[in-house]
Design a protein around this motif. Structure first.
Motif, PDB file in Angstrom:
ATOM      1  N   MET A 157      30.072  39.778  47.296  1.00 53.96           N
ATOM      2  CA  MET A 157      30.928  40.238  46.229  1.00 53.96           C
ATOM      3  C   MET A 157      31.767  39.082  45.689  1.00 53.96           C
ATOM      4  SD  MET A 157      30.679  43.415  45.402  1.00 53.96           S
ATOM      5  CE  MET A 157      30.079  44.983  45.986  1.00 53.96           C
ATOM      6  N   ILE A 158      32.136  39.170  44.414  1.00 51.43           N
ATOM      7  CA  ILE A 158      32.983  38.153  43.790  1.00 51.43           C
ATOM      8  C   ILE A 158      34.337  38.793  43.519  1.00 51.43           C
ATOM      9  CG2 ILE A 158      33.266  36.591  41.846  1.00 51.43           C
ATOM     10  CD1 ILE A 158      30.244  36.665  41.500  1.00 51.43           C
ATOM     11  N   PRO A 159      35.388  38.509  44.295  1.00 51.83           N
ATOM     12  CA  PRO A 159      36.684  39.141  44.082  1.00 51.83           C
ATOM     13  C   PRO A 159      37.256  38.773  42.726  1.00 51.83           C
ATOM     14  CG  PRO A 159      36.577  38.008  46.215  1.00 51.83           C
ATOM     15  CD  PRO A 159      35.397  37.556  45.422  1.00 51.83           C
ATOM     16  N   ASN A 160      37.944  39.681  42.127  1.00 52.79           N
ATOM     17  CA  ASN A 160      38.622  39.422  40.868  1.00 52.79           C
ATOM     18  C   ASN A 160      39.962  38.765  41.158  1.00 52.79           C
ATOM     19  OD1 ASN A 160      39.653  39.477  38.282  1.00 52.79           O
ATOM     20  ND2 ASN A 160      40.324  41.612  38.423  1.00 52.79           N
ATOM     21  N   PRO A 161      40.300  37.630  40.557  1.00 52.82           N
ATOM     22  CA  PRO A 161      41.558  36.954  40.855  1.00 52.82           C
ATOM     23  C   PRO A 161      42.774  37.756  40.443  1.00 52.82           C
ATOM     24  CG  PRO A 161      40.435  35.920  38.987  1.00 52.82           C
ATOM     25  CD  PRO A 161      39.475  36.860  39.589  1.00 52.82           C
ATOM     26  N   GLU A 188      43.186  41.020  40.955  1.00 53.50           N
ATOM     27  CA  GLU A 188      43.173  42.323  41.583  1.00 53.50           C
ATOM     28  C   GLU A 188      44.535  42.712  42.131  1.00 53.50           C
ATOM     29  OE1 GLU A 188      40.270  41.834  44.591  1.00 53.50           O
ATOM     30  OE2 GLU A 188      41.669  41.067  46.069  1.00 53.50           O
ATOM     31  N   SER A 189      45.439  41.744  42.331  1.00 53.97           N
ATOM     32  CA  SER A 189      46.775  42.058  42.823  1.00 53.97           C
ATOM     33  C   SER A 189      47.636  42.717  41.767  1.00 53.97           C
ATOM     34  CB  SER A 189      47.474  40.782  43.322  1.00 53.97           C
ATOM     35  OG  SER A 189      47.600  39.874  42.249  1.00 53.97           O
ATOM     36  N   LEU A 190      47.153  42.773  40.532  1.00 54.95           N
ATOM     37  CA  LEU A 190      47.941  43.368  39.460  1.00 54.95           C
ATOM     38  C   LEU A 190      47.986  44.884  39.567  1.00 54.95           C
ATOM     39  CD1 LEU A 190      46.682  41.210  36.462  1.00 54.95           C
ATOM     40  CD2 LEU A 190      48.824  40.984  37.735  1.00 54.95           C
ATOM     41  N   THR A 191      47.197  45.445  40.414  1.00 58.61           N
ATOM     42  CA  THR A 191      47.203  46.902  40.574  1.00 58.61           C
ATOM     43  C   THR A 191      47.189  47.231  42.049  1.00 58.61           C
ATOM     44  OG1 THR A 191      46.023  48.924  40.145  1.00 58.61           O
ATOM     45  CG2 THR A 191      44.667  46.971  40.402  1.00 58.61           C
ATOM     46  N   SER A 192      47.815  48.351  42.401  1.00 57.96           N
ATOM     47  CA  SER A 192      47.856  48.771  43.801  1.00 57.96           C
ATOM     48  C   SER A 192      46.612  49.536  44.193  1.00 57.96           C
ATOM     49  CB  SER A 192      49.102  49.639  44.046  1.00 57.96           C
ATOM     50  OG  SER A 192      49.063  50.792  43.217  1.00 57.96           O
ATOM     51  N   LYS A 193      45.772  49.864  43.249  1.00 56.41           N
ATOM     52  CA  LYS A 193      44.568  50.620  43.545  1.00 56.41           C
ATOM     53  C   LYS A 193      43.535  49.740  44.234  1.00 56.41           C
ATOM     54  CE  LYS A 193      44.914  53.882  39.681  1.00 56.41           C
ATOM     55  NZ  LYS A 193      44.221  54.423  38.487  1.00 56.41           N
ATOM     56  N   ARG A 194      42.657  50.378  44.991  1.00 54.67           N
ATOM     57  CA  ARG A 194      41.557  49.647  45.585  1.00 54.67           C
ATOM     58  C   ARG A 194      40.664  49.110  44.476  1.00 54.67           C
ATOM     59  NH1 ARG A 194      36.557  51.017  46.180  1.00 54.67           N
ATOM     60  NH2 ARG A 194      36.951  53.221  45.720  1.00 54.67           N
ATOM     61  N   PRO A 195      40.207  47.878  44.585  1.00 54.09           N
ATOM     62  CA  PRO A 195      39.354  47.323  43.532  1.00 54.09           C
ATOM     63  C   PRO A 195      38.111  48.174  43.307  1.00 54.09           C
ATOM     64  CG  PRO A 195      40.063  45.595  45.043  1.00 54.09           C
ATOM     65  CD  PRO A 195      40.480  46.893  45.651  1.00 54.09           C
ATOM     66  N   VAL A 196      37.759  48.340  42.047  1.00 54.51           N
ATOM     67  CA  VAL A 196      36.554  49.076  41.675  1.00 54.51           C
ATOM     68  C   VAL A 196      35.345  48.206  41.988  1.00 54.51           C
ATOM     69  CG1 VAL A 196      35.263  50.079  39.773  1.00 54.51           C
ATOM     70  CG2 VAL A 196      37.748  50.362  39.878  1.00 54.51           C
ATOM     71  N   ARG A 197      34.399  48.747  42.738  1.00 51.68           N
ATOM     72  CA  ARG A 197      33.206  47.988  43.115  1.00 51.68           C
ATOM     73  C   ARG A 197      32.105  48.276  42.105  1.00 51.68           C
ATOM     74  NH1 ARG A 197      34.607  50.052  48.896  1.00 51.68           N
ATOM     75  NH2 ARG A 197      33.962  51.960  47.855  1.00 51.68           N
ATOM     76  N   VAL A 198      31.664  47.218  41.432  1.00 51.87           N
ATOM     77  CA  VAL A 198      30.723  47.336  40.315  1.00 51.87           C
ATOM     78  C   VAL A 198      29.435  46.599  40.657  1.00 51.87           C
ATOM     79  CG1 VAL A 198      30.339  46.951  37.858  1.00 51.87           C
ATOM     80  CG2 VAL A 198      32.662  47.392  38.697  1.00 51.87           C
ATOM     81  N   LEU A 199      28.306  47.281  40.434  1.00 50.23           N
ATOM     82  CA  LEU A 199      27.001  46.627  40.526  1.00 50.23           C
ATOM     83  C   LEU A 199      26.475  46.496  39.099  1.00 50.23           C
ATOM     84  CD1 LEU A 199      24.714  45.498  42.262  1.00 50.23           C
ATOM     85  CD2 LEU A 199      23.769  47.819  42.411  1.00 50.23           C
ATOM     86  N   HIS A 200      26.315  45.257  38.651  1.00 51.55           N
ATOM     87  CA  HIS A 200      25.943  44.997  37.268  1.00 51.55           C
ATOM     88  C   HIS A 200      24.481  44.579  37.210  1.00 51.55           C
ATOM     89  CE1 HIS A 200      26.852  42.813  33.209  1.00 51.55           C
ATOM     90  NE2 HIS A 200      26.234  43.971  33.054  1.00 51.55           N
ATOM     91  N   LEU A 201      23.652  45.425  36.593  1.00 50.18           N
ATOM     92  CA  LEU A 201      22.225  45.138  36.432  1.00 50.18           C
ATOM     93  C   LEU A 201      22.041  44.468  35.072  1.00 50.18           C
ATOM     94  CD1 LEU A 201      19.461  45.503  37.768  1.00 50.18           C
ATOM     95  CD2 LEU A 201      19.303  47.750  36.697  1.00 50.18           C
ATOM     96  N   GLU A 202      21.995  43.137  35.090  1.00 50.74           N
ATOM     97  CA  GLU A 202      22.011  42.362  33.844  1.00 50.74           C
ATOM     98  C   GLU A 202      21.347  41.008  34.083  1.00 50.74           C
ATOM     99  OE1 GLU A 202      21.967  41.224  30.506  1.00 50.74           O
ATOM    100  OE2 GLU A 202      23.434  42.872  30.413  1.00 50.74           O
ATOM    101  N   ASP A 203      20.443  40.611  33.130  1.00 49.58           N
ATOM    102  CA  ASP A 203      19.762  39.327  33.272  1.00 49.58           C
ATOM    103  C   ASP A 203      20.410  38.238  32.437  1.00 49.58           C
ATOM    104  OD1 ASP A 203      18.997  40.604  30.911  1.00 49.58           O
ATOM    105  OD2 ASP A 203      17.051  39.571  30.865  1.00 49.58           O
ATOM    106  N   SER A 204      21.442  38.563  31.675  1.00 51.03           N
ATOM    107  CA  SER A 204      22.117  37.571  30.837  1.00 51.03           C
ATOM    108  C   SER A 204      23.435  37.164  31.488  1.00 51.03           C
ATOM    109  CB  SER A 204      22.392  38.159  29.440  1.00 51.03           C
ATOM    110  OG  SER A 204      23.244  37.307  28.703  1.00 51.03           O
ATOM    111  N   PHE A 209      28.959  51.184  46.098  1.00 52.52           N
ATOM    112  CA  PHE A 209      29.533  50.831  44.809  1.00 52.52           C
ATOM    113  C   PHE A 209      30.154  52.064  44.160  1.00 52.52           C
ATOM    114  CE2 PHE A 209      26.316  47.623  45.599  1.00 52.52           C
ATOM    115  CZ  PHE A 209      26.959  46.447  45.234  1.00 52.52           C
ATOM    116  N   ASP A 210      31.140  51.822  43.296  1.00 50.15           N
ATOM    117  CA  ASP A 210      31.796  52.906  42.569  1.00 50.15           C
ATOM    118  C   ASP A 210      31.093  53.212  41.260  1.00 50.15           C
ATOM    119  OD1 ASP A 210      34.030  53.274  44.405  1.00 50.15           O
ATOM    120  OD2 ASP A 210      34.696  51.304  43.714  1.00 50.15           O
ATOM    121  N   VAL A 211      30.457  52.199  40.657  1.00 50.71           N
ATOM    122  CA  VAL A 211      29.802  52.409  39.377  1.00 50.71           C
ATOM    123  C   VAL A 211      28.708  51.360  39.215  1.00 50.71           C
ATOM    124  CG1 VAL A 211      31.405  50.926  38.095  1.00 50.71           C
ATOM    125  CG2 VAL A 211      30.211  52.787  36.891  1.00 50.71           C
TER     126      VAL A 211
END
Length: 385
Positions: free
Chosen positions: A1-5, A7-23, A61-63
């Motif tokens: 996973m690549i953490p978002n720098p 992510e501390s801006l919100t108290s929520k658990r980070p949204v875990r995203v799987l991105h199916l993309e070739d670009s 993943f969440d989405v």
């Protein structure tokens, strides 16, 4: 996973995203859009079905954000792969101009949403909404599963209680017959001996009175025993229903017409016999108490592997408002017993035109019936079993 720098801006658990993309450019744009929206997230990019399947097996993943056209496959292929695994997160179709027909097909399959890449600013809102809807659906499914499990436990408990009641009834009937009945009969013989051998008129008078009261007690014990569990049930359902009809006719002076097909006399499992017998017993009790009928008809048959018992009267019927009485449990309990046996109980009535009660039960080896027990005729019953 690549953490978002950010992510501390919100108290929520980070949204875990799987991105199916070739670009890579489009992937970077997605990351930038989520970061600018201050949406804490962790994102993984994949561009092959093999990697997609591997990450689905490895992480939760969440989405899933999916481009439509990828090298050698489409987002539909990815959806079908995830669907085969079950329990996958919501899919959001994030693509260029793919055509309205393809987008509609994706939504019909079950994609959570569709967003054009030209409208990337709406991505954070679409992601959050897709996750909320998926969580609500999972909560609803869990609640439904919990409710079904609870209903199953209650049904099992009700069945256990009903079985216990029937066993207790049979045991009490045996005790009345063997112990109380035997003792009363012995006392009657002794009193008869006193009547024959006593020379005192007063003693014989008392013995005669005692014999009369004793006979009432014997009759009452036999009636209670038969109501608890008539021995005629051991001769089959047809014989038991015939005995029930004859007894009802003698007691109430109401004519009862019994139609019993010869096939219905075949062996019926004891559990189904009891359901049908108790239904007929309850129906006749209600007719005697409330229906004001002039005649009764009972039909027993077993067409096409389904045991059917119908009790019909020409009485006063049931007013519609009485069908919702909250504390009427007689035929409601029978409807539940029929449902547990795989059958159903139906009550139809019209005011002034009588009532018909039908119980249908699948016999062993026959296809099971749909369970749709209807409410019992509360207008012609009280709180009784």
């Amino acid at each position: 996973m690549i953490p978002n720098p950010d992510e501390s801006l919100t108290s929520k658990r980070p949204v875990r995203v799987l991105h199916l993309e070739d670009s890579q450019a489009d992937h970077a744009l997605v990351r930038l859009t989520l970061r600018r929206a201050r949406l804490a997230h962790e994102i993984r990019q994949v561009d092959t079905l093999a990697d997609f399947a591997s990450w689905l097996d490895r992480e939760r993943f969440d989405v899933i954000l999916a481009d439509y056209h990828l090298p050698g496959f489409t987002a539909i292929d990815a959806w079908q792969l995830a669907e085969a695994r079950g329990g996958h997160p919501p899919f959001v179709l994030l693509s260029g101009a793919i055509g309205e027909a393809a987008a509609v097909d994706a939504m019909r399959l079950g994609f959570a949403d569709y967003l054009l890449k030209d409208d990337m600013a709406r991505l954070p809102h679409v992601v959050e909404r897709a996750i909320e809807v998926a969580e609500a659906r999972r909560a609803r499914e869990q609640a439904t599963a919990d409710l079904a499990e609870s209903e199953q436990r209650l049904a099992a408990l009700a069945e256990h209680l009903q079985t216990t009641i029937e066993e207790e009834r049979a045991a009490i009937a045996r005790e009345i017959h063997d112990d109380i009945g035997g003792a009363l009969t012995a006392v009657k013989f002794d009193l008869a001996w006193i009547q024959r051998h006593s020379r005192e008129e007063g003693l014989r008078t008392h013995a005669d009175t005692a014999c009369e009261m004793l006979q009432h007690a014997i009759d009452a014990s036999q009636r209670i025993m038969l109501n608890l569990r008539p021995p005629v049930l051991d001769q089959g359902l047809a014989a038991a229903v015939q005995w029930l009809a004859e007894t009802f006719e003698r007691r109430t002076r109401l004519p009862v017409r019994l139609l019993c097909e010869s096939a219905a006399a075949a062996q019926v499992p004891p559990a189904l016999q009891l359901v049908a017998y108790r239904t007929a017993q309850e129906a006749l009790t209600n007719i005697h108490k409330y229906a004001q009928a002039s005649q009764v008809r009972i039909e027993l048959s077993d067409h096409e592997g389904v045991l059917t018992l119908e009790v019909t009267d020409d009485g006063c019927g049931i007013a519609p408002e009485t069908l919702k009485k909250p504390r009427s449990f007689g035929l409601k309990g029978l409807a539940e017993r029929a449902r547990r046996a795989g059958g159903w109980l139906d009550v139809s009535s019209q005011v002034g035109r009588g009532t018909s009660i039908i119980v249908s039960l699948p016999l062993p080896g026959a296809a099971r019936l749909p369970s749709h027990a209807s409410p019992g005729p509360e207008g012609e019953q009280e709180d009784e079993t």
